[in-house]
Write an enzyme that holds these catalytic residues in place. Structure first.
Site, PDB file in Angstrom:
ATOM      1  N   LYS A 213      12.379 -25.397 -23.141  1.00 33.56           N
ATOM      2  CA  LYS A 213      13.161 -26.491 -23.730  1.00 33.56           C
ATOM      3  C   LYS A 213      13.397 -27.554 -22.658  1.00 33.56           C
ATOM      4  CE  LYS A 213      17.498 -27.276 -26.251  1.00 33.56           C
ATOM      5  NZ  LYS A 213      18.724 -26.642 -26.768  1.00 33.56           N
TER       6      LYS A 213
ATOM      7  N   SER B 108      22.243 -23.231 -30.936  1.00 30.31           N
ATOM      8  CA  SER B 108      20.952 -23.924 -30.836  1.00 30.31           C
ATOM      9  C   SER B 108      19.728 -23.048 -30.610  1.00 30.31           C
ATOM     10  CB  SER B 108      21.008 -24.957 -29.717  1.00 30.31           C
ATOM     11  OG  SER B 108      21.548 -26.138 -30.226  1.00 30.31           O
TER      12      SER B 108
ATOM     13  N   SER C  93      19.512 -27.188 -31.648  1.00 31.45           N
ATOM     14  CA  SER C  93      18.744 -28.206 -30.980  1.00 31.45           C
ATOM     15  C   SER C  93      17.426 -27.707 -30.364  1.00 31.45           C
ATOM     16  CB  SER C  93      19.593 -28.824 -29.862  1.00 31.45           C
ATOM     17  OG  SER C  93      19.953 -27.854 -28.904  1.00 31.45           O
TER      18      SER C  93
HETATM   19  N1  GLN Z   1      24.697 -28.422 -33.228  1.00 25.49           N
HETATM   20  C1  GLN Z   1      25.632 -28.135 -32.210  1.00 25.49           C
HETATM   21  C2  GLN Z   1      26.038 -29.381 -31.457  1.00 25.49           C
HETATM   22  O1  GLN Z   1      25.474 -30.410 -31.614  1.00 25.49           O
HETATM   23  C3  GLN Z   1      25.114 -27.063 -31.289  1.00 25.49           C
HETATM   24  C4  GLN Z   1      24.134 -27.562 -30.306  1.00 25.49           C
HETATM   25  C5  GLN Z   1      23.759 -26.537 -29.292  1.00 25.49           C
HETATM   26  O2  GLN Z   1      23.985 -25.341 -29.461  1.00 25.49           O
HETATM   27  N2  GLN Z   1      23.203 -27.001 -28.198  1.00 25.49           N
HETATM   28  O3  GLN Z   1      26.954 -29.339 -30.705  1.00 25.49           O
END
Ligand code: GLN
Length: 493
Positions: free
Chosen positions: A80, A179, A155
Site C-alpha cells: 500500500k 481499511s 482505503s
Molecule cells: N474509512 C475510515 C476513514 O476514512 C477508515 C480508514 C482506514 O482504516 N485507514 O477514516
C-alpha cells in the site's frame, strides 16, 4: 513451467525450493499480468519492474546455493502506497507527495526484504488512507475485480484488488478504522488488522496515530499468518510496539484450532442498516462453526452505537495533527515552485500548497479535526470521545472474559457502485460501522471470505479477538476456511 495461477505463499515457496520455477520467472509472470490487467483495475500506482527483477535474480542465486532465507524468499508482493520504501516513490495516493522519494524503508519492508520477498510495486489507496472506497485516490480509480463498476472498498483497495486479481501473491495494507478488513470483505481476500503494538508502524505514513496498524492481505488464512510472523515484533523505532515473550509462530502448514470454542455474536452488529443478504450469509457462516462444535452465544456490546462518532472525532483530531507536516516546505510538492506568482508570505506557502494539493476528504478531516481540538471545543468533543473510547474498550474487555472471539459482518453492505457514496461523506462513514470498534479498542480482528450475494459480490465474516490473540484467531478462521470453498473462487477479469 508449472501452472502459476493463484499461487499461495506456501505453494510458490515449494515451487521455488524445488527449482520448478525461478523467482525471476515468477516475478515476470506477475509483471506480465499487471501489464495486461491493471490498466482496467487500477490497483498499482507504481510498478518497480527493474528493481523487482534485480531482487528476484538475487533470490534465485541464494536458492541455488542452498541459502534460501525462508518461506518468503523469492515471493513477489505489493505494498500500500502509504508505507515508505527507500528509493521507490511513495505518494500516499496524494498529489502533495507526488515524486516523494523516501530516504529509508519502513521496518515492515526491511523485514520482508530481509526475508527475501520481492517488491513488485506500490498499491493504490485512498489519499493518506482516508476513505472506504479508494475513490479518494488523487491518481486513479481502483475497480473491484468482481464487478468493474464497483469499488474494491478502502482505503487499502489496491492491496485487495491486486491479490484477488492475482497481480501479486500477497500485499500489505494499513488500518486506522477497517481499511484492511472492509476491502477484504468486498473483494474476497483474507485481511488482518493486528493488535495495536503488534507490528511496527515506523515508516507508515501516519493518519490516526493511536489507531494505525499495518497488516497483511492474502489469498488464505495461512498466507496472512506467514506474513504476520515476519512483520510482527518489537521495534526500537516504534515505541508503541510491545515486546512479547510469545511471538507469532511460523504459520506455514498452519493447523486449524481443534478446541471447542465459545463464540459471541453481538446483537448490535445485526441491526438496522445491515443488508439482508449479507446478514443471511454471515449467519450461515456462524452456523457452520456450530456444526463444527463451537458454542454460539448472543452477547451485547452496548457502546457500539457510539463507535462511529467516537472514531471520527478521534481520527480527525489525529489527522489534523498528522497532516500539518505537509506544509509545502518539508516534503513533496510545494506551491513555492509551482504557483510562485501567488506567494507573498509564509502563510501563502501553507495555504496555497494545501489548497492545491490536498484532496477534499483530507481537507475536511483536517479542518474538522483542528476545530474540535481548539479551545472551547476540546472538552465537548475530543475529551468526550476519549472517554467514550475507554468505555468501548471496556465492553470488549468484559466480553472476552466470557467468549474466545466475536463474529460479525465486516461491512453492512457488499461492494457499492463507483460514485454512489462519494458525495455523501456520512453514508461513506457508515461503511465502517462494524470495523472501527476494533481499532478503538486496540484488539485484533480479521475478515475471512464467507460467500457471495446473488449478484456474485463477495461477503466477509469478521472475527475479533482479545489483544495479542492473532494466532488463535487465525486458527479459528482456518477452521472455517478448511471446510468451505470460498478460497478457490476467482473473479473473471
Ligand atoms: N474509512 C475510515 C476513514 O476514512 C477508515 C480508514 C482506514 O482504516 N485507514 O477514516
Amino acid at each position: 513451467m508449472p501452472n502459476l495461477s493463484n499461487l499461495t505463499i506456501s505453494k510458490a515457496s515449494d515451487l521455488l525450493e524445488k527449482g520448478e520455477v525461478a523467482s525471476v520467472d515468477l516475478t515476470k509472470y506477475y509483471l506480465d499480468r499487471i501489464k495486461k490487467y491493471d490498466e482496467k483495475i487500477g490497483a498499482f500506482l507504481l510498478v518497480a519492474e527493474e528493481y523487482a527483477l534485480k531482487k528476484a535474480a538475487e533470490s534465485d542465486e541464494r536458492i541455488k546455493s542452498g541459502k534460501k532465507r525462508g518461506v518468503l524468499d523469492g515471493v513477489p508482493f505489493g505494498i500500500k502506497d502509504v508505507i515508505v520504501t527507500e528509493d521507490i516513490d511513495t505518494t500516499a495516493a496524494s498529489k502533495i507527495l507526488e515524486g516523494f522519494n523516501p530516504p529509508f524503508s519502513a521496518t515492515v519492508i526491511k523485514k520482508l526484504e530481509d526475508a527475501g520477498a520481492i517488491i513488485l510495486g506500490k498499491l493504490n489507496c485512498d489519499e493518506f488512507a482516508m476513505g472506504s472506497s479508494t475513490e479518494n485516490s488523487a491518481y486513479k480509480v481502483c475497480r473491484n475485480p468482481w464487478d468493474m463498476d464497483r469499488v474494491p472498498g478502502g482505503s487499502s483497495g489496491g492491496s485487495v484488488a491486486a491479490v484477488i486479481a492475482d497481480l501479486c501473491i500477497f500485499s500489505l495494507g494499513t488500518e486506522t478504522g477497517g481499511s484492511i478488513r472492509q476491502p477484504s470483505s468486498l473483494c474476497s481476500t483474507v485481511g488482518l488488522k493486528p493488535t495495536y503494538g503488534r507490528v511496527s508502524r515506523y515508516g507508515s505514513i501516519a493518519y490516526g496515530s493511536s489507531l494505525d496498524q499495518i497488516g497483511p492481505v492474502g489469498k488464505t488464512v495461512e498466507d496472512v499468518g506467514i506474513v504476520l510472523n515476519v512483520i510482527a515484533g518489537v521495534d526500537s523505532l516504534d515505541s508503541t510496539t510491545v515486546d512479547l515473550k510469545s511471538q507469532i509462530s511460523n504459520l506455514k502448514n498452519m493447523e486449524s484450532l481443534r478446541d471447542n470454542i465459545k463464540i459471541g455474536v453481538p446483537k448490535e452488529y445485526f441491526g438496522e442498516g445491515l443488508d439482508l443478504e449479507v446478514e443471511k450469509i454471515v449467519r450461515e457462516a456462524i452456523d457452520k462453526y456450530k456444526e463444527l462444535g463451537a458454542e454460539i452465544v448472543e452477547v451485547s456490546l452496548p457502546m457500539t452505537e457510539y463507535a462511529v462518532p467516537t472514531y471520527y472525532l478521534i481520527a480527525m483530531a489525529e489527522a489534523s495533527s498528522n497532516l500539518a507536516r505537509y506544509d509545502g516546505i518539508k516534503y513533496g510538492v510545494s506551491a513555492i515552485s509551482n504557483i510562485k506568482s501567488q506567494i507573498s508570505n509564509l502563510s501563502d506557502v501553507y495555504f496555497k500548497t494545501r489548497g492545491a494539493y490536498l484532496g477534499d476528504e483530507q481537507k475536511r478531516k483536517s479542518i474538522l479535526g483542528t476545530y474540535e481540538l481548539s479551545a472551547g471545543y476540546y472538552d465537548a468533543y475530543y475529551r468526550k470521545a476519549q472517554k467514550a473510547r475507554t468505555l468501548i474498550k471496556k465492553d470488549f474487555d468484559d466480553i472476552f472474559e466470557k467468549v474466545d472471539c466475536l463474529m460479525t459482518p465486516v461491512s453492512p453492505f457488499p461492494a457499492f457502485k463507483i460514485g454512489e457514496k462519494k458525495e455523501d461523506p456520512l453514508s461513506m462513514y457508515l461503511a465502517d460501522i462494524y470495523t472501527i470498534s476494533a481499532n478503538l479498542a486496540g484488539i485484533c480482528a480479521l475478515s475471512v471470505p464467507c460467500g457471495f450475494t446473488d449478484s456474485k459480490l463477495p461477503v466477509g465474516l469478521q472475527l475479533m479477538g482479545p489483544r495479542f490473540s492473532e494466532e488463535k484467531l487465525l486458527r479459528i478462521a482456518k477452521k472455517y476456511e478448511d471446510v468451505t470453498e470460498w478460497k478457490n473462487k476467482w473473479p473473471a477479469i
